[in-house]
Motif scaffolding. Structure first.
Motif, PDB file in Angstrom:
ATOM      1  N   THR A   6      44.228  40.667  53.109  1.00 39.92           N
ATOM      2  CA  THR A   6      45.546  40.696  53.756  1.00 39.92           C
ATOM      3  C   THR A   6      46.504  39.744  53.071  1.00 39.92           C
ATOM      4  O   THR A   6      47.670  40.061  52.831  1.00 39.92           O
ATOM      5  N   LEU A   7      46.031  38.532  52.739  1.00 38.60           N
ATOM      6  CA  LEU A   7      46.871  37.572  52.022  1.00 38.60           C
ATOM      7  C   LEU A   7      47.214  38.099  50.640  1.00 38.60           C
ATOM      8  O   LEU A   7      48.361  37.977  50.185  1.00 38.60           O
ATOM      9  N   PHE A   8      46.228  38.694  49.975  1.00 36.68           N
ATOM     10  CA  PHE A   8      46.456  39.250  48.636  1.00 36.68           C
ATOM     11  C   PHE A   8      47.624  40.230  48.642  1.00 36.68           C
ATOM     12  O   PHE A   8      48.516  40.165  47.793  1.00 36.68           O
ATOM     13  N   PHE A   9      47.654  41.116  49.615  1.00 38.82           N
ATOM     14  CA  PHE A   9      48.708  42.129  49.631  1.00 38.82           C
ATOM     15  C   PHE A   9      50.054  41.572  50.100  1.00 38.82           C
ATOM     16  O   PHE A   9      51.099  42.130  49.783  1.00 38.82           O
ATOM     17  N   HIS A  10      50.034  40.472  50.852  1.00 38.98           N
ATOM     18  CA  HIS A  10      51.292  39.778  51.147  1.00 38.98           C
ATOM     19  C   HIS A  10      51.878  39.180  49.873  1.00 38.98           C
ATOM     20  O   HIS A  10      53.095  39.196  49.672  1.00 38.98           O
ATOM     21  N   LEU A  11      51.004  38.648  49.034  1.00 41.13           N
ATOM     22  CA  LEU A  11      51.453  37.980  47.809  1.00 41.13           C
ATOM     23  C   LEU A  11      51.710  38.961  46.674  1.00 41.13           C
ATOM     24  O   LEU A  11      52.576  38.728  45.829  1.00 41.13           O
ATOM     25  N   ARG A  12      50.972  40.050  46.642  1.00 42.52           N
ATOM     26  CA  ARG A  12      51.114  40.999  45.542  1.00 42.52           C
ATOM     27  C   ARG A  12      51.907  42.231  45.982  1.00 42.52           C
ATOM     28  O   ARG A  12      51.391  43.329  46.085  1.00 42.52           O
ATOM     29  N   GLU A  13      53.182  41.997  46.229  1.00 34.81           N
ATOM     30  CA  GLU A  13      54.061  43.143  46.494  1.00 34.81           C
ATOM     31  C   GLU A  13      54.372  43.865  45.185  1.00 34.81           C
ATOM     32  O   GLU A  13      54.551  45.074  45.157  1.00 34.81           O
ATOM     33  N   VAL A  14      54.469  43.106  44.120  1.00 40.25           N
ATOM     34  CA  VAL A  14      54.519  43.660  42.762  1.00 40.25           C
ATOM     35  C   VAL A  14      53.673  42.745  41.886  1.00 40.25           C
ATOM     36  O   VAL A  14      53.337  41.624  42.273  1.00 40.25           O
ATOM     37  N   ASP A  15      53.321  43.208  40.705  1.00 40.05           N
ATOM     38  CA  ASP A  15      52.523  42.361  39.823  1.00 40.05           C
ATOM     39  C   ASP A  15      52.860  42.614  38.359  1.00 40.05           C
ATOM     40  O   ASP A  15      53.456  43.637  38.003  1.00 40.05           O
ATOM     41  N   ILE A  16      52.491  41.653  37.541  1.00 37.15           N
ATOM     42  CA  ILE A  16      52.605  41.747  36.090  1.00 37.15           C
ATOM     43  C   ILE A  16      51.251  41.355  35.512  1.00 37.15           C
ATOM     44  O   ILE A  16      50.653  40.368  35.934  1.00 37.15           O
ATOM     45  N   THR A  17      50.755  42.121  34.557  1.00 36.20           N
ATOM     46  CA  THR A  17      49.508  41.785  33.878  1.00 36.20           C
ATOM     47  C   THR A  17      49.825  41.418  32.431  1.00 36.20           C
ATOM     48  O   THR A  17      50.427  42.208  31.706  1.00 36.20           O
ATOM     49  N   VAL A  18      49.441  40.212  32.046  1.00 39.79           N
ATOM     50  CA  VAL A  18      49.684  39.729  30.689  1.00 39.79           C
ATOM     51  C   VAL A  18      48.409  39.914  29.873  1.00 39.79           C
ATOM     52  O   VAL A  18      47.394  39.282  30.166  1.00 39.79           O
ATOM     53  N   PRO A  19      48.401  40.791  28.859  1.00 40.37           N
ATOM     54  CA  PRO A  19      47.181  41.004  28.078  1.00 40.37           C
ATOM     55  C   PRO A  19      46.832  39.772  27.260  1.00 40.37           C
ATOM     56  O   PRO A  19      47.726  39.025  26.842  1.00 40.37           O
ATOM     57  N   PRO A  20      45.536  39.516  27.026  1.00 42.92           N
ATOM     58  CA  PRO A  20      45.146  38.366  26.207  1.00 42.92           C
ATOM     59  C   PRO A  20      45.636  38.525  24.770  1.00 42.92           C
ATOM     60  O   PRO A  20      45.920  39.638  24.317  1.00 42.92           O
ATOM     61  N   LEU A  21      45.715  37.409  24.075  1.00 41.21           N
ATOM     62  CA  LEU A  21      46.278  37.420  22.729  1.00 41.21           C
ATOM     63  C   LEU A  21      45.494  38.319  21.785  1.00 41.21           C
ATOM     64  O   LEU A  21      46.077  38.956  20.903  1.00 41.21           O
ATOM     65  N   ARG A  22      44.180  38.411  21.977  1.00 43.81           N
ATOM     66  CA  ARG A  22      43.363  39.245  21.090  1.00 43.81           C
ATOM     67  C   ARG A  22      43.707  40.725  21.208  1.00 43.81           C
ATOM     68  O   ARG A  22      43.376  41.512  20.335  1.00 43.81           O
ATOM     69  N   LYS A  23      44.355  41.123  22.327  1.00 44.48           N
ATOM     70  CA  LYS A  23      44.721  42.522  22.505  1.00 44.48           C
ATOM     71  C   LYS A  23      46.150  42.807  22.044  1.00 44.48           C
ATOM     72  O   LYS A  23      46.595  43.955  22.085  1.00 44.48           O
ATOM     73  N   THR A  24      46.865  41.777  21.642  1.00 44.83           N
ATOM     74  CA  THR A  24      48.189  41.965  21.039  1.00 44.83           C
ATOM     75  C   THR A  24      48.209  41.162  19.741  1.00 44.83           C
ATOM     76  O   THR A  24      49.018  40.246  19.567  1.00 44.83           O
ATOM     77  N   SER A  25      47.295  41.516  18.835  1.00 46.31           N
ATOM     78  CA  SER A  25      47.097  40.724  17.621  1.00 46.31           C
ATOM     79  C   SER A  25      48.345  40.675  16.746  1.00 46.31           C
ATOM     80  O   SER A  25      48.514  39.748  15.953  1.00 46.31           O
TER      81      SER A  25
END
Length: 419
Positions: free
Chosen positions: A273-292
């Protein structure tokens, strides 16, 4: 002195803006058209700001911002607009990419205040600043677009990514581009001392509740950034949930979290329940190895910052150094890359950094989501990516994938890949 570049076709307004900015302690620079503006942008120091009319000689704000992004410049752009209401102003920011707008009839009241929110001393940028680092990858440009879109909303945000990826910088950028910048910003570490306190809900006297509630009261109308939200224990989760779901404070919450938070929600060690209160939208930052493709530009950015901070010549990476940077997995991501580059720049006497000058550690822990072969459905692409990243070197590609060279040779033949 902080520089501010002004592009505007109205000469009387440019003189007026220059006077306001000079009086406020800034160094204004006026460009009459797009061509002159581009030349002046190239001279701007880190921390400068661009103020532009929606239209000026031989250009528009949209064209200017598009060019800035294409060239890798990350100067904040403030648009001067004519009598737009709040919704229209937000549309300008979303559609044109400006970080803020000022109304032309209210330049005397809005210009210096707005510029002050985004301009920073050159010596505070890069090494110690919290601005987004310029990165050319499509993945990061998509993140920048998301930042602009989310900043214009009221939604709570969770920014996912591994340690060392600059999640807090993204959180602060959302705040800077929002309409809450005139209200307080509070930054809390979920696992830090700021949230420590006894919690006894049965007694009606919870030190933890009072402390956390105090942060929300102090940030009224503003923003709270909670770093590493996955480190909240269950009692703290309960307090945050109560405040958000029952008291509905006028505070925007931006959280950062490592990917394990999703597993915690599934396993019920983090309250859904807290997770969905906090995550109304999200951004995922890929690790550096995946954006070489970002590795070398980020390294060069740190070299520029090092030279700027030390008033010296910008050192450059030779071919061997570039190759060494590309083949490393970077489990510590941008933070690790920054440390390596700055140490090399400090210790190299000349202007050229070679592979042997790079203090890359090979005793790092294995990354949780590395290029190691695990899924046969994606195996071919992973091998192809490793070969590309190592310029076809089988030994280095095998090391990157965590397999033996003979296995690598067999897989390359199996999938018909070219070295």
């Amino acid at each position: 002195m902080n520089r501010v570049l002004i592009l505007d076709a109205n000469s009387s307004d440019t003189r007026f803006m220059s006077g306001l900015l000079t009086k406020a302690g800034y160094e204004p620079i006026v460009a009459e058209n797009m061509d002159i503006g581009k030349k002046e942008v190239a001279k701007l120091p880190l921390g400068a700001v661009v103020v532009t009319a929606m239209r000026f000689h031989r250009g528009t704000a949209r064209e200017l911002i598009k060019w800035l992004k294409a060239e890798g410049y990350r100067f904040p752009v403030i648009a001067v607009v004519d009598n737009l209401n709040g919704l229209d102003a937000i549309e300008v920011m979303q559609d044109h990419g400006a970080v803020a707008v000022v109304q032309r009839p209210a330049l005397d009241k809005q210009l210096t205040e707005t510029v002050g929110k985004y301009v920073r001393p050159a010596d505070s940028v890069g090494l110690t600043g919290d601005a987004l680092i310029p990165r050319p990858s499509d993945e990061f440009r998509a993140i920048e677009r998301e930042v602009s879109r989310i900043a214009a909303s009221k939604a709570n945000v969770i920014i996912f990514g591994e340690s060392g990826m600059g999640k807090e910088h993204i959180a602060r950028e959302i705040y800077r581009r929002s309409n809450r910048t005139d209200k307080p910003l509070t930054v809390l570490e979920a696992g830090g001392a700021a949230l420590v306190g006894k919690h006894d809900p049965a007694s009606g006297n919870s030190e933890m509740y009072n402390r956390i509630k105090g942060y929300f009261n102090n940030a009224a109308g503003g923003t709270i950034i909670i770093k590493n939200i996955h480190l909240l224990n269950f009692d703290k989760q309960s307090v945050f949930l109560h405040i958000l779901s029952t008291e509905h404070p006028d505070v925007r919450v931006i959280c950062t979290a490592e990917p394990e938070l999703l597993e915690m929600v599934t396993e019920k060690t983090f309250r859904p329940t807290l997770f969905f209160h906090l995550r109304e939208v999200d951004i995922t930052v890929p690790p550096l190895r995946k954006t070489s493709g970002d590795i070398v530009p980020i390294a060069e950015f740190f070299l520029y910052c090092h030279a700027d901070g030390n008033k010296g010549q910008v050192k450059r990476l030779d071919a061997s150094a570039v190759k060494a940077l590309k083949v490393h997995i970077w489990p510590g991501n941008i933070r690790e890359l920054r440390n390596v580059i700055l140490l090399a720049a400090d210790n190299v006497d000349g202007d050229v950094i070679t592979a042997t000058d790079l203090p890359i550690s090979h005793s790092s822990p294995e990354t949780r989501d590395s290029l190691r072969l695990r899924n046969p459905n994606t195996e071919r692409q992973m091998i192809a990516d490793a070969l590309t990243q190592t310029d076809g070197n089988l030994t280095q590609a095998a090391k990157l994938l965590g397999i033996g060279r003979s296995t690598m040779t067999y897989k390359v033949k199996q999938y018909g890949l070219k070295q």
